[in-house]
Design a protein around this motif. Structure first.
Motif, PDB file in Angstrom:
ATOM      1  N   ALA A 175      -6.523  -5.310   2.254  1.00  0.00           N
ATOM      2  CA  ALA A 175      -6.015  -4.219   1.409  1.00  0.00           C
ATOM      3  C   ALA A 175      -6.824  -2.947   1.630  1.00  0.00           C
ATOM      4  N   THR A 179       0.847  -1.194   0.000  1.00  0.00           N
ATOM      5  CA  THR A 179       0.000   0.000   0.000  1.00  0.00           C
ATOM      6  C   THR A 179       0.882   1.243   0.000  1.00  0.00           C
ATOM      7  N   ALA A 233      -3.716   0.350  -2.414  1.00  0.00           N
ATOM      8  CA  ALA A 233      -3.156  -0.977  -2.142  1.00  0.00           C
ATOM      9  C   ALA A 233      -3.124  -1.804  -3.416  1.00  0.00           C
TER      10      ALA A 233
END
Length: 617
Positions: free
Chosen positions: A582, A402, A602
DNA sequence: AACTTCACG
DNA sequence: ACGTACGTGAAGTTT
């Protein structure tokens, strides 16, 4: 009981080394009194620095205050270990110099989780970094215990260090082998071990008072201790290595380097790593070398060699000339050698018993506060997936990376309050592109990708403090065009220049120290005060990452975290939850900074880190 | 130990 | 007065 007396700052101090259970009882009684009086300094001596290496051992654990040190012979096992563990658990407040190291040692060897130690710890190295983050080469004191003690406690403090090195040498050891080889009861070793805790105990109150005097926020000190803990947790987790792949890769790269070295040898270059040889051979082939290094030698780095080999920055043929075969061989040979030795071979040589690498994750390393990571894990080639392919997510997991989007430009917009930049970031959606936006502001509908590239260069120039020449060299655009672009840039974003001047003035009035938005002290070099723009942006970007890490922990995601990489958090998460994890990481890395949205994106990969770099595995 | 180079953000 | 690319870690060669 063995005892040594020594002088520190005019006081006689005592180093006690308990040998019998009765001695240890005495230690225990002292500890009870000491921990009621105040904090207790803690330190460890070990067989080396590879905490997760197969032969690593904890030799002694030391406890102390300003006058007494107790060296517990952990290596002896039995009741020595029991008393050391018990003492570590009993201390309410602990003082450690460079705590992350000792936390991990104690966690690994004594089984006390660093989560138990960290909340009770004050780290004198953190205090020193917040006072002056400069290394000795840049005019600072540095953050090693001895020079700090020499400055704040007793000028003769470094003497024992030199004494111990001399003892190592006289016993036939080197600086590296001495720590494991020296007799546990060697007087110089025990004295050195004892003095370290006493110096730490004396250093902390002095540095605390100094930080208070300078107005460094207590909140910042506490924050740094939290970040240190989070980095230590990631270091403890480490990263899984695909051993078979890494071994095969190392072999392949070694062969490749060998092949190009043989080719270069035909042109008289015996060592690819010798710039002098390469320069001489190239000149002998009729190539004109014009660029010089700082000391006046001919420069033959990648930027010089690529055009000679008729290659662009992406190593693609240009077709402008006949490639120089030596330049080509040097480029390729050096790259293969570096990739093989610095990455593939290093992964293998650094493996723990569990098949992982545990790079040192320094939470507070650079003079801007930036973190650093050892063993090349911050510098793995990103242009090609082959090296990162060797690093794996946990079994059943996938890699998730990320990234903050254009974090330093956003921080610049926030700190300098750049009106049109802020407006752009606020109006832009998830895929907002600050450099394309700038190009459109200046060129209107005529803006092309070429313009975007130029204004991206101008933006970085602002953040780094670059001039026309360097930006032109970096972007490959003509100087005249860059000069025009910078004028247009300043017209659109006039606040940047004003902020730069203001920050330099503030620093000047504060003894050449700029105070960042979070209260971090950033000393400037007199001859390059323009760097204040970069220091302000880079340091706050680092603190934005730190805040993100705290958010990540609050969200319960810390166990997935593997590495901080300046504007990115690398994680390993179960394949079936990857999508959800994510999104959570993105949430933890999204907020408002003085009216500028900080955003993150992400990417979910496969099993290997390389899968996030254009490969399909 | 200093210098040069090269990998990253 | 003017203009200056920033920050790291690591390896190999030369001194």
């Amino acid at each position: 009981m063995i005892e040594y007396r020594h002088e520190i700052a005019g006081d006689t101090i005592t180093v006690h080394v308990p040998e019998t259970p009765e001695d240890l009882q005495e230690f225990s009684a002292w500890l009870d009194r000491a921990r009621r009086r105040g904090p207790v300094a803690v330190d460890t001596e070990t067989t080396g620095l590879e905490i997760f290496g197969p032969s690593f051992r904890l030799r002694t654990v030391q406890f102390g205050d300003a006058r007494d040190a107790w060296v517990i012979l952990y290596e002896r096992g039995g009741y020595h270990q029991a008393y050391a563990r018990d003492a570590l658990r009993r201390c309410r407040e602990i003082l450690i110099h460079n705590a992350a190291y000792d936390w991990l040692v104690i966690n690994r060897c004594a089984g006390i989780p660093l989560e138990e130690l960290a909340p009770r710890t004050t780290d004198s190295r953190i205090l020193a970094m917040l006072h002056d983050p400069r290394p000795p080469q840049d005019g600072g004191i540095g953050t090693a215990l001895k020079p700090l003690s020499a400055r704040w406690v007793d000028p003769s403090a470094p003497d024992t260090q030199n004494g111990l090195t001399a003892v190592f040498n006289s016993l036939g050891y080197t600086k590296e082998t001495g720590w494991a080889g020296i007799d546990l009861l060697h007087p110089t070793y025990l004295l050195y071990a004892g003095l370290d805790v006493i110096l730490t105990a004396r250093l902390v109150p002095v540095l605390r008072a100094e930080l208070h005097r300078l107005g460094v926020p207590v909140r910042l000190v506490e924050y740094e201790h939290e970040i240190a803990r989070l980095c230590a947790v990631m270091q403890r987790a480490g990263l899984l290595v695909d051993q078979e792949y890494a071994q095969q890769l190392a072999r392949r790269l070694a062969e490749e380097a060998e092949r190009y070295a043989a080719l270069a040898a035909r042109y008289g270059v015996v060592s690819l790593g010798s710039p002098a040889q390469v320069a001489e051979a190239l000149q002998g082939m009729g190539e004109a070398l014009t660029e010089r290094t700082q000391t006046g030698a001919l420069k033959v780095d990648k930027a010089v060699l690529l055009p000679l080999a008729d290659l662009d920055r992406d190593w693609q043929r240009i077709g402008a000339r006949e490639p120089n075969p030596l330049a080509d061989a040097v480029l390729r040979g050096k790259r293969a050698g570096k990739w093989g030795v610095s990455y593939a071979e290093r992964f293998i040589s650094k493996l723990s018993a569990e098949g992982r690498i545990h790079p040192t994750v320094s939470a507070l390393a650079a003079r801007t506060g930036r973190m650093s990571v050892t063993d090349g894990l911050h510098q793995l080639p990103s242009s090609d997936h082959v090296i990162r392919r060797a690093i794996l997510a946990e079994p059943g997991h996938v890699m998730i990376s990320t990234d903050f989007q254009a974090i330093e430009m956003r921080v610049l917009a926030a700190l300098a309050d750049v009106r049109k930049m802020k407006a752009g970031f606020l109006s832009g959606g998830d895929s907002f592109d600050i450099h394309a936006y700038t190009a459109r502001l200046i060129k209107g509908d005529a803006a092309t990708p070429k313009h975007r590239k130029i204004f991206k260069g101008a933006g970085f120039g602002k953040v780094y403090g670059g001039g026309v020449t360097t930006i032109a060299r970096q972007t490959g655009a003509p100087e005249e065009e860059i000069a025009q672009a910078l004028i247009a840039y300043d017209r659109q974003f006039p606040e940047i220049k004003r902020a730069a001047r203001r920050w330099q003035r503030e620093a000047f009035q504060n003894g050449m120290v700029y105070i960042s938005a979070v209260g971090r002290r950033l000393p400037l070099d007199r001859d390059r005060t323009y760097a204040v723009v970069n220091y302000a942006c880079q340091s706050v970007a680092r603190d934005v990452l730190g805040q993100a890490m705290l958010n990540v922990e609050s969200a319960g995601l810390l166990p997935y975290c593997r590495l901080p990489i300046h504007d990115e958090l690398l994680a390993s998460a179960p394949r079936e939850n990857a999508e959800e994890v994510a999104r959570e990481f993105e949430k933890c890395m999204t907020w408002d900074l003085y009216g500028v949205p900080i955003t993150a994106e992400a990417e979910i990969g496969g099993r290997s880190w390389g899968s996030l770099y254009g490969a399909d595995f």
